[in-house]
Motif scaffolding. Structure first.
Motif, short mmCIF file in Angstrom:
data_model
loop_
_atom_site.label_atom_id
_atom_site.label_comp_id
_atom_site.label_asym_id
_atom_site.label_seq_id
_atom_site.Cartn_x
_atom_site.Cartn_y
_atom_site.Cartn_z
N TYR A 61 0.82 -1.21 0.00
CA TYR A 61 0.00 0.00 0.00
C TYR A 61 0.86 1.26 0.00
O TYR A 61 0.40 2.33 -0.42
CB TYR A 61 -0.93 0.03 1.21
CG TYR A 61 -2.08 -0.95 1.13
CD1 TYR A 61 -3.08 -0.81 0.17
CD2 TYR A 61 -2.18 -2.01 2.03
CE1 TYR A 61 -4.14 -1.69 0.11
CE2 TYR A 61 -3.23 -2.90 1.97
CZ TYR A 61 -4.21 -2.74 1.00
OH TYR A 61 -5.26 -3.62 0.94
N TYR A 121 1.10 3.20 -3.20
CA TYR A 121 -0.07 3.92 -3.70
C TYR A 121 0.16 5.42 -3.53
O TYR A 121 -0.38 6.07 -2.65
CB TYR A 121 -1.32 3.52 -2.94
CG TYR A 121 -1.88 2.16 -3.26
CD1 TYR A 121 -3.25 1.94 -3.26
CD2 TYR A 121 -1.06 1.06 -3.54
CE1 TYR A 121 -3.79 0.69 -3.54
CE2 TYR A 121 -1.58 -0.19 -3.81
CZ TYR A 121 -2.94 -0.36 -3.82
OH TYR A 121 -3.46 -1.61 -4.10
N TRP A 138 -9.41 -4.22 -6.66
CA TRP A 138 -7.99 -4.48 -6.89
C TRP A 138 -7.57 -4.04 -8.28
O TRP A 138 -6.49 -3.45 -8.46
CB TRP A 138 -7.69 -5.97 -6.71
CG TRP A 138 -7.57 -6.39 -5.28
CD1 TRP A 138 -8.41 -7.21 -4.59
CD2 TRP A 138 -6.56 -6.00 -4.34
NE1 TRP A 138 -7.99 -7.35 -3.29
CE2 TRP A 138 -6.86 -6.63 -3.10
CE3 TRP A 138 -5.44 -5.17 -4.41
CZ2 TRP A 138 -6.07 -6.46 -1.97
CZ3 TRP A 138 -4.66 -5.00 -3.27
CH2 TRP A 138 -4.98 -5.64 -2.07
N LEU A 139 -8.39 -4.32 -9.29
CA LEU A 139 -8.04 -3.91 -10.65
C LEU A 139 -8.00 -2.39 -10.77
O LEU A 139 -7.16 -1.84 -11.49
CB LEU A 139 -9.04 -4.50 -11.64
CG LEU A 139 -9.04 -6.02 -11.79
CD1 LEU A 139 -10.05 -6.45 -12.84
CD2 LEU A 139 -7.66 -6.55 -12.12
N THR A 140 -8.92 -1.71 -10.08
CA THR A 140 -8.92 -0.25 -10.10
C THR A 140 -7.63 0.29 -9.50
O THR A 140 -7.01 1.22 -10.06
CB THR A 140 -10.13 0.31 -9.34
OG1 THR A 140 -11.34 -0.16 -9.96
CG2 THR A 140 -10.12 1.83 -9.33
N TYR A 196 -4.83 -1.24 -9.34
CA TYR A 196 -3.73 -1.59 -10.26
C TYR A 196 -3.58 -0.53 -11.35
O TYR A 196 -2.47 -0.13 -11.70
CB TYR A 196 -4.01 -2.96 -10.88
CG TYR A 196 -2.97 -3.40 -11.90
CD1 TYR A 196 -1.84 -4.10 -11.49
CD2 TYR A 196 -3.13 -3.12 -13.25
CE1 TYR A 196 -0.88 -4.51 -12.42
CE2 TYR A 196 -2.18 -3.52 -14.19
CZ TYR A 196 -1.05 -4.22 -13.77
OH TYR A 196 -0.11 -4.60 -14.69
N VAL A 197 -4.73 -0.07 -11.85
CA VAL A 197 -4.70 0.96 -12.90
C VAL A 197 -4.28 2.30 -12.31
O VAL A 197 -3.39 2.98 -12.83
CB VAL A 197 -6.08 1.06 -13.57
CG1 VAL A 197 -6.11 2.26 -14.53
CG2 VAL A 197 -6.41 -0.22 -14.32
N LEU A 210 -1.18 2.68 -9.40
CA LEU A 210 0.04 1.90 -9.58
C LEU A 210 0.60 1.96 -11.00
O LEU A 210 1.81 1.97 -11.21
CB LEU A 210 -0.22 0.44 -9.17
CG LEU A 210 -0.54 0.23 -7.69
CD1 LEU A 210 -0.77 -1.25 -7.41
CD2 LEU A 210 0.57 0.78 -6.80
N HIS A 211 -0.28 1.98 -12.02
CA HIS A 211 0.21 1.92 -13.40
C HIS A 211 -0.46 2.96 -14.29
O HIS A 211 -0.69 2.72 -15.48
CB HIS A 211 -0.04 0.51 -13.97
CG HIS A 211 0.70 -0.56 -13.24
ND1 HIS A 211 2.04 -0.83 -13.45
CD2 HIS A 211 0.29 -1.43 -12.27
CE1 HIS A 211 2.43 -1.82 -12.66
NE2 HIS A 211 1.39 -2.20 -11.94
N VAL A 266 -1.81 -2.94 -18.80
CA VAL A 266 -2.73 -2.12 -18.03
C VAL A 266 -3.96 -1.74 -18.84
O VAL A 266 -5.06 -1.58 -18.30
CB VAL A 266 -2.00 -0.85 -17.50
CG1 VAL A 266 -1.59 0.08 -18.63
CG2 VAL A 266 -2.86 -0.12 -16.48
N VAL A 304 -6.23 -4.66 -18.44
CA VAL A 304 -6.74 -4.68 -17.06
C VAL A 304 -7.89 -3.68 -16.92
O VAL A 304 -8.92 -3.97 -16.31
CB VAL A 304 -5.62 -4.36 -16.06
CG1 VAL A 304 -6.19 -4.09 -14.67
CG2 VAL A 304 -4.64 -5.52 -15.99
N ARG A 346 -11.71 -4.49 -15.97
CA ARG A 346 -12.39 -3.87 -14.84
C ARG A 346 -13.75 -3.33 -15.25
O ARG A 346 -14.76 -3.54 -14.56
CB ARG A 346 -11.50 -2.75 -14.30
CG ARG A 346 -11.92 -2.14 -12.94
CD ARG A 346 -13.07 -1.16 -13.01
NE ARG A 346 -12.84 -0.04 -13.93
CZ ARG A 346 -12.30 1.12 -13.57
NH1 ARG A 346 -11.88 1.30 -12.35
NH2 ARG A 346 -12.18 2.11 -14.47
#
Length: 437
Positions: free
Chosen positions: A37, A40, A370-372, A374-375, A378-379, A390, A393, A397
């Motif tokens: 975390y 983030y 989690w996918l949100t 990740y986008v 994080l990426h 991404v 992903v 999502r």
């Protein structure tokens, strides 16, 4: 809905709520600041702090500076600024306020779970997992207070506090406009229950709430206040929306060219068809919402003769109100031209209540969270550059969000026995389900 209710919910009947309160304090204080975390990195409170500072320095919103937020949202920004002049004190107070709202949400979820005959600790566990999936952005935006208001409005309507429900819904709308999608559901709730007087009085309470909260901004600057709403109508297709994800995927497949650009405080997409969807997205939002409202009306008709062993029918309908509220919010979110990552927070208090009515809904919410993350954050840079992983992903999502709507509606409409952890249900005097006590 008073102090006795909260005390009774926390200590008397559901001591497990206390354990979740302790766990959530630890999540916000320690978990969200450590491990993965810590990666983030999010631009937190800059614009919020600036708005609050301007107001406390005597400037008037909508007149002296442009604002894209409704008046209750500005109040949520000003309150943390009262605890200190600096950015650090503002940040601390803002996060503390979000934690407080989160704990109140736990109590509301416990009370509504008991009202619906659900297992309290399971509902709170699903909510906690969803919170962990969405991540630290929960404490860095003011969406959780608005989501808590929508939950409180739904709760008040279910327990018969009709005027309170409508006033709270008005407060939610004046904090973030998405809550307005619940208005037709509330109207149908009264109409199908034969509560025509409550429908009129509730509508008046809602209208008066909006009028009172809009009065001062209109006096300050009617044009500036109206522009705060029109601002969003002029926005292009935002990078994380369903439309943008399809455009980015098409670019990756070589079907067309999609470029990104910055405007209106967000990263947006330019591609074939982007102008059309930016102008006419409301057709898809409207069609989706109309379908949800029609299905909710059909659900209310279908459950008219469904009663529990005490002769009450409201539990089945209450479960439907929660499910269709979550579905309407999701439709508004996923078919809009802007889908910021914090919008997922809108679903956090509602979907955990539906894990037995729609067994996949909480799983989808968990994965979407989690996918949100990740986008964004994080990426996000890679997404703007059009990198492959991404992009897919993001598309996944958004497809899952569409699937969430289907899962929520299908789950409640196809629930043949309405078999949740609660009283035996009956239809026309005959048993229609089984108790799971």
């Amino acid at each position: 809905m008073n102090l006795h209710f909260f005390r009774n919910t926390l200590i008397g009947r559901h001591p497990s709520v206390t354990a979740f309160i302790i766990a959530h304090i630890a999540i916000f204080a320690f978990v969200f600041n450590s491990g993965f975390y810590a990666d983030y990195v999010i631009d937190a409170f800059g614009i919020f702090h600036q708005y609050a500072a301007d107001i406390l320095n005597g400037q008037l919103p909508y007149r002296d500076f442009a604002v894209e937020y409704p008046p209750v949202a500005l109040l949520l920004m000003v309150i943390p600024a009262l605890f200190g002049d600096g950015y650090a004190s503002f940040s601390t107070a803002f996060v503390a306020g979000i934690i407080f709202i989160d704990l109140l949400t736990l109590v509301l979820l416990a009370g509504l779970s008991r009202r619906l005959g659900l297992t309290v600790w399971k509902t709170l566990a699903v909510y906690t997992l969803a919170l962990l999936a969405v991540g630290p952005i929960v404490s860095l935006r003011y969406d959780l207070p608005v989501a808590a208001l929508t939950l409180l409005a739904v709760f008040a309507l279910i327990v018969g506090r009709n005027k309170t429900a409508w006033v709270v819904l008005g407060l939610a709308v004046m904090a973030k406009l998405y809550a307005v999608v619940l208005v037709p559901l509330f109207l149908l709730w009264h109409w199908r229950r034969g509560e025509k007087r409550a429908l009129v009085h509730g509508s008046l309470a809602f209208g008066i709430t909006l009028a009172v909260l809009s009065a001062v901004p209109l006096v300050i600057s009617a044009g500036g206040y109206i522009d705060s709403f029109l601002y969003h109508s002029d926005r292009p297709i935002q990078l994380e929306s369903l439309y943008a994800s399809v455009m980015l995927a098409g670019d990756r497949l070589g079907w067309w060219v999609a470029d990104t650009f910055y405007s209106f405080g967000s990263v947006n997409v330019a591609a074939p068809g982007a102008g059309f969807f930016a102008s006419y997205y409301w057709l898809f939002v409207g069609a989706g919402l109309l379908l949800v409202y029609w299905l909710f009306d059909r659900f209310l008709v279908r459950t008219e003769g469904v009663k529990n062993k005490k002769g009450e029918r409201d539990n089945a309908r209450a479960l439907g109100l929660v499910a269709f509220s979550a579905a309407a919010i999701t439709v508004f979110m996923v078919f809009n031209k802007v889908l910021s990552p914090q919008f997922i927070i809108w679903l956090l208090p509602l979907v955990p209540l539906l894990w037995r009515a729609s067994r996949l809904s909480w799983v989808i919410l968990f994965v979407v969270g989690w996918l949100t993350a990740y986008v964004y954050p994080l990426h996000y840079i890679e997404l703007q550059l059009g990198e492959g992983a991404v992009t897919w992903v993001l598309l996944a999502r958004n497809v899952l969000l569409v699937g969430l709507v289907f899962t929520l509606v299908r789950g409640i409409m196809k629930m043949k026995s309405l078999d949740y952890h609660g009283p035996i249900l009956q239809r026309n005097g005959k048993k229609f389900g089984k108790s799971t006590y």
